[in-house]
Design a protein around this motif. Structure first.
Motif, PDB file in Angstrom:
ATOM      1  N   ARG A 235     -18.682 -25.935  73.970  1.00 27.69           N
ATOM      2  CA  ARG A 235     -19.972 -26.562  73.653  1.00 27.69           C
ATOM      3  C   ARG A 235     -21.131 -25.605  73.866  1.00 27.69           C
ATOM      4  O   ARG A 235     -22.129 -25.635  73.123  1.00 27.69           O
ATOM      5  N   ALA A 236     -21.004 -24.725  74.874  1.00 23.55           N
ATOM      6  CA  ALA A 236     -22.035 -23.707  75.082  1.00 23.55           C
ATOM      7  C   ALA A 236     -22.105 -22.768  73.884  1.00 23.55           C
ATOM      8  O   ALA A 236     -23.195 -22.407  73.406  1.00 23.55           O
ATOM      9  N   ALA A 237     -20.933 -22.365  73.388  1.00 26.38           N
ATOM     10  CA  ALA A 237     -20.899 -21.489  72.217  1.00 26.38           C
ATOM     11  C   ALA A 237     -21.473 -22.198  70.988  1.00 26.38           C
ATOM     12  O   ALA A 237     -22.259 -21.618  70.224  1.00 26.38           O
ATOM     13  N   LEU A 238     -21.098 -23.452  70.796  1.00 24.85           N
ATOM     14  CA  LEU A 238     -21.619 -24.211  69.655  1.00 24.85           C
ATOM     15  C   LEU A 238     -23.117 -24.488  69.811  1.00 24.85           C
ATOM     16  O   LEU A 238     -23.838 -24.554  68.814  1.00 24.85           O
ATOM     17  N   GLY A 239     -23.571 -24.611  71.060  1.00 27.70           N
ATOM     18  CA  GLY A 239     -25.009 -24.774  71.288  1.00 27.70           C
ATOM     19  C   GLY A 239     -25.784 -23.562  70.801  1.00 27.70           C
ATOM     20  O   GLY A 239     -26.817 -23.689  70.133  1.00 27.70           O
ATOM     21  N   GLY A 240     -25.277 -22.360  71.105  1.00 33.54           N
ATOM     22  CA  GLY A 240     -25.918 -21.146  70.611  1.00 33.54           C
ATOM     23  C   GLY A 240     -25.878 -21.059  69.099  1.00 33.54           C
ATOM     24  O   GLY A 240     -26.855 -20.639  68.459  1.00 33.54           O
ATOM     25  N   PHE A 241     -24.785 -21.465  68.506  1.00 30.34           N
ATOM     26  CA  PHE A 241     -24.623 -21.469  67.051  1.00 30.34           C
ATOM     27  C   PHE A 241     -25.639 -22.400  66.394  1.00 30.34           C
ATOM     28  O   PHE A 241     -26.319 -22.020  65.418  1.00 30.34           O
ATOM     29  N   VAL A 242     -25.774 -23.618  66.939  1.00 28.53           N
ATOM     30  CA  VAL A 242     -26.694 -24.598  66.355  1.00 28.53           C
ATOM     31  C   VAL A 242     -28.150 -24.157  66.534  1.00 28.53           C
ATOM     32  O   VAL A 242     -28.970 -24.288  65.610  1.00 28.53           O
ATOM     33  N   ARG A 243     -28.471 -23.588  67.695  1.00 27.18           N
ATOM     34  CA  ARG A 243     -29.839 -23.094  67.898  1.00 27.18           C
ATOM     35  C   ARG A 243     -30.177 -21.995  66.898  1.00 27.18           C
ATOM     36  O   ARG A 243     -31.279 -21.958  66.337  1.00 27.18           O
ATOM     37  N   ALA A 244     -29.231 -21.082  66.665  1.00 28.35           N
ATOM     38  CA  ALA A 244     -29.462 -19.998  65.710  1.00 28.35           C
ATOM     39  C   ALA A 244     -29.619 -20.549  64.296  1.00 28.35           C
ATOM     40  O   ALA A 244     -30.516 -20.141  63.545  1.00 28.35           O
ATOM     41  N   ALA A 245     -28.771 -21.489  63.918  1.00 27.35           N
ATOM     42  CA  ALA A 245     -28.835 -22.061  62.576  1.00 27.35           C
ATOM     43  C   ALA A 245     -30.133 -22.838  62.360  1.00 27.35           C
ATOM     44  O   ALA A 245     -30.751 -22.751  61.288  1.00 27.35           O
ATOM     45  N   ARG A 246     -30.560 -23.570  63.376  1.00 26.96           N
ATOM     46  CA  ARG A 246     -31.813 -24.335  63.253  1.00 26.96           C
ATOM     47  C   ARG A 246     -33.015 -23.404  63.147  1.00 26.96           C
ATOM     48  O   ARG A 246     -33.959 -23.684  62.410  1.00 26.96           O
ATOM     49  N   GLU A 247     -32.985 -22.309  63.921  1.00 27.95           N
ATOM     50  CA  GLU A 247     -34.097 -21.355  63.836  1.00 27.95           C
ATOM     51  C   GLU A 247     -34.211 -20.813  62.415  1.00 27.95           C
ATOM     52  O   GLU A 247     -35.309 -20.763  61.831  1.00 27.95           O
ATOM     53  N   ALA A 248     -33.078 -20.424  61.850  1.00 24.28           N
ATOM     54  CA  ALA A 248     -33.098 -19.878  60.490  1.00 24.28           C
ATOM     55  C   ALA A 248     -33.548 -20.917  59.475  1.00 24.28           C
ATOM     56  O   ALA A 248     -34.370 -20.637  58.599  1.00 24.28           O
ATOM     57  N   LYS A 249     -33.047 -22.140  59.592  1.00 24.53           N
ATOM     58  CA  LYS A 249     -33.342 -23.194  58.619  1.00 24.53           C
ATOM     59  C   LYS A 249     -34.760 -23.730  58.766  1.00 24.53           C
ATOM     60  O   LYS A 249     -35.477 -23.924  57.776  1.00 24.53           O
ATOM     61  N   GLU A 250     -35.182 -23.976  60.012  1.00 25.33           N
ATOM     62  CA  GLU A 250     -36.452 -24.670  60.243  1.00 25.33           C
ATOM     63  C   GLU A 250     -37.633 -23.726  60.392  1.00 25.33           C
ATOM     64  O   GLU A 250     -38.761 -24.086  60.043  1.00 25.33           O
ATOM     65  N   LYS A 251     -37.396 -22.528  60.932  1.00 27.64           N
ATOM     66  CA  LYS A 251     -38.501 -21.598  61.169  1.00 27.64           C
ATOM     67  C   LYS A 251     -38.482 -20.402  60.227  1.00 27.64           C
ATOM     68  O   LYS A 251     -39.483 -19.701  60.099  1.00 27.64           O
ATOM     69  N   GLY A 252     -37.345 -20.150  59.621  1.00 27.80           N
ATOM     70  CA  GLY A 252     -37.246 -18.986  58.760  1.00 27.80           C
ATOM     71  C   GLY A 252     -37.280 -17.676  59.509  1.00 27.80           C
ATOM     72  O   GLY A 252     -37.621 -16.626  58.960  1.00 27.80           O
ATOM     73  N   THR A 253     -36.900 -17.722  60.801  1.00 24.79           N
ATOM     74  CA  THR A 253     -36.858 -16.495  61.617  1.00 24.79           C
ATOM     75  C   THR A 253     -35.449 -16.292  62.151  1.00 24.79           C
ATOM     76  O   THR A 253     -34.607 -17.195  62.088  1.00 24.79           O
ATOM     77  N   PHE A 254     -35.234 -15.104  62.726  1.00 27.20           N
ATOM     78  CA  PHE A 254     -33.882 -14.738  63.123  1.00 27.20           C
ATOM     79  C   PHE A 254     -33.870 -14.067  64.501  1.00 27.20           C
ATOM     80  O   PHE A 254     -33.070 -13.174  64.759  1.00 27.20           O
ATOM     81  N   THR A 255     -34.748 -14.517  65.379  1.00 29.21           N
ATOM     82  CA  THR A 255     -34.833 -13.890  66.702  1.00 29.21           C
ATOM     83  C   THR A 255     -33.593 -14.166  67.550  1.00 29.21           C
ATOM     84  O   THR A 255     -33.387 -13.512  68.571  1.00 29.21           O
TER      85      THR A 255
END
Length: 275
Positions: A235-255
Motif C-alpha cells: 500500500r505504501a508503494a501504491l500510495g507513491g504511485f497514486v500520488r505521482a499519477a495524480r500530480e501528473a494528471k491534476e497539476k501537469g507537473t512531474f516533481t
C-alpha cells in the motif's frame, strides 16, 4: 538451501533471543529487494498479491492455486525462508486445511499461516471448536512436513474487539500444535503485552495499519517475537504511485521524480549476490 534447511533456519529465528521483522513482498521484484536489504525471512501477503492482479483481498476473489503460484515465485527469488499467507486454508473443513499445508510445502515454503476468518460477512469468524479442529489438522500435517505453522485469530480485523476470546483462541491454537500465534489488529501495547504473557508460543504482531504504531524496541519489551507488515509495504508503494499519477494528471507537473528510487538502484537489487 533445501526447503528443510530453510525450515530449520526459520525455526531458529523464533527460538533465539530477541525480536525480528519479517517483511511482506508481493512479487519476485519486491522479494529480491527485501532480500538484498538484509532481512532474514520473508512472508507473502494476500492483499499485496491481490492488488497486483487487480482484485480485492478476499477468499472469494483469490484461489489457492494463485496464492501458491505467487508464493512459489517468491520462494524461487530468494535464498531466505518464506512463510505464506494461506488465508483460511482455502476451505472450512480441517481436511482442506491439512491439504493446503501439504501443497504449501510442495512449492518450497518453510511456513505459513491459517486464519479463523471465514470470508462470510454474516458470520466472519469460525466457531471456536471448528477453528481449533482446523488448526489441529493443519498442525499435524505441518509437523510431518517440517513446516512452521502460524495460527491467526482474526477478531480485531472483523469488528469483534474481544480480547478474552482472542486469547482463548490463541491458547487453544497453541495446544492444537501451532508453532506461532498471531492476532492482527490488536489496539495497543497493553493488549499486545497481555497476549504475549498469556500464551506459550512465539507471537507475531502486525504493524503498518493506521493508528497506533510501535517501534521494534517497544514491541520487544512487550514480548513480541516476530513483526510483519502485511500489505502495508504494497500500500505504501501504491500510495507513491497514486500520488505521482495524480500530480501528473491534476497539476501537469512531474516533481514526484525527485523522490523516486533511481533506475540504477532498482537494477542493482534485481541481481543480488549469489549465496
Amino acid at each position: 538451501m533445501t526447503r528443510e534447511q530453510k525450515y530449520k533456519a526459520f525455526k531458529a529465528l523464533h527460538d533465539r533471543t530477541g525480536t525480528f521483522i519479517i517483511p511482506n513482498p508481493w512479487n519476485v521484484g519486491t522479494a529480491k529487494i527485501l532480500t538484498a536489504l538484509g532481512f532474514e525471512a520473508l512472508a507473502t501477503t494476500s492483499s499485496g498479491y491481490a492488488f497486483s492482479i487487480g482484485r480485492e483481498d478476499s477468499t472469494a476473489n483469490l484461489t489457492r492455486d494463485g496464492i501458491l503460484q505467487n508464493a512459489k515465485e517468491i520462494v524461487e527469488a530468494t535464498h531466505l525462508p518464506v512463510s505464506a499467507d494461506l488465508q483460511d486454508g482455502f476451505g472450512s473443513s480441517p481436511e482442506t486445511c491439512s491439504e493446503t499445508i501439504s501443497l504449501a510445502t510442495a512449492v518450497g515454503l518453510a511456513g505459513g499461516s491459517v486464519e479463523d476468518a471465514t470470508g462470510d460477512p454474516n458470520s466472519p469468524i469460525y466457531d471456536f471448536q471448528l477453528a481449533v479442529e482446523r488448526v489441529e489438522a493443519a498442525a499435524e500435517t505441518a509437523q510431518t512436513h517440517q513446516f512452521l505453522l502460524t495460527a491467526r485469530a482474526e477478531n480485531f480485523l472483523h469488528n469483534r474487539p474481544h480480547l478474552e476470546d482472542t486469547i482463548r483462541r490463541l491458547q487453544s491454537f497453541a495446544d492444537a500444535g501451532a508453532d506461532v500465534l498471531y492476532a492482527p489488529g490488536l489496539p495497543n501495547l497493553e493488549a499486545i503485552r497481555e497476549v504475549c504473557a498469556s500464551v506459550s508460543k512465539p507471537v507475531n504482531v502486525l504493524m503498518g495499519l493506521k493508528g497506533a504504531t510501535f517501534s521494534v524496541e517497544e514491541l520487544a519489551a512487550a514480548g513480541v517475537k516476530r513483526i510483519s507488515v502485511g500489505g502495508a509495504f504494497a500500500r505504501a508503494a501504491l500510495g507513491g504511485f497514486v500520488r505521482a499519477a495524480r500530480e501528473a494528471k491534476e497539476k501537469g507537473t512531474f516533481t514526484f521524480a525527485n523522490d523516486a528510487i533511481s533506475h540504477a538502484e532498482v537494477s542493482s537489487y534485481m541481481t543480488p549476490p549469489k549465496h
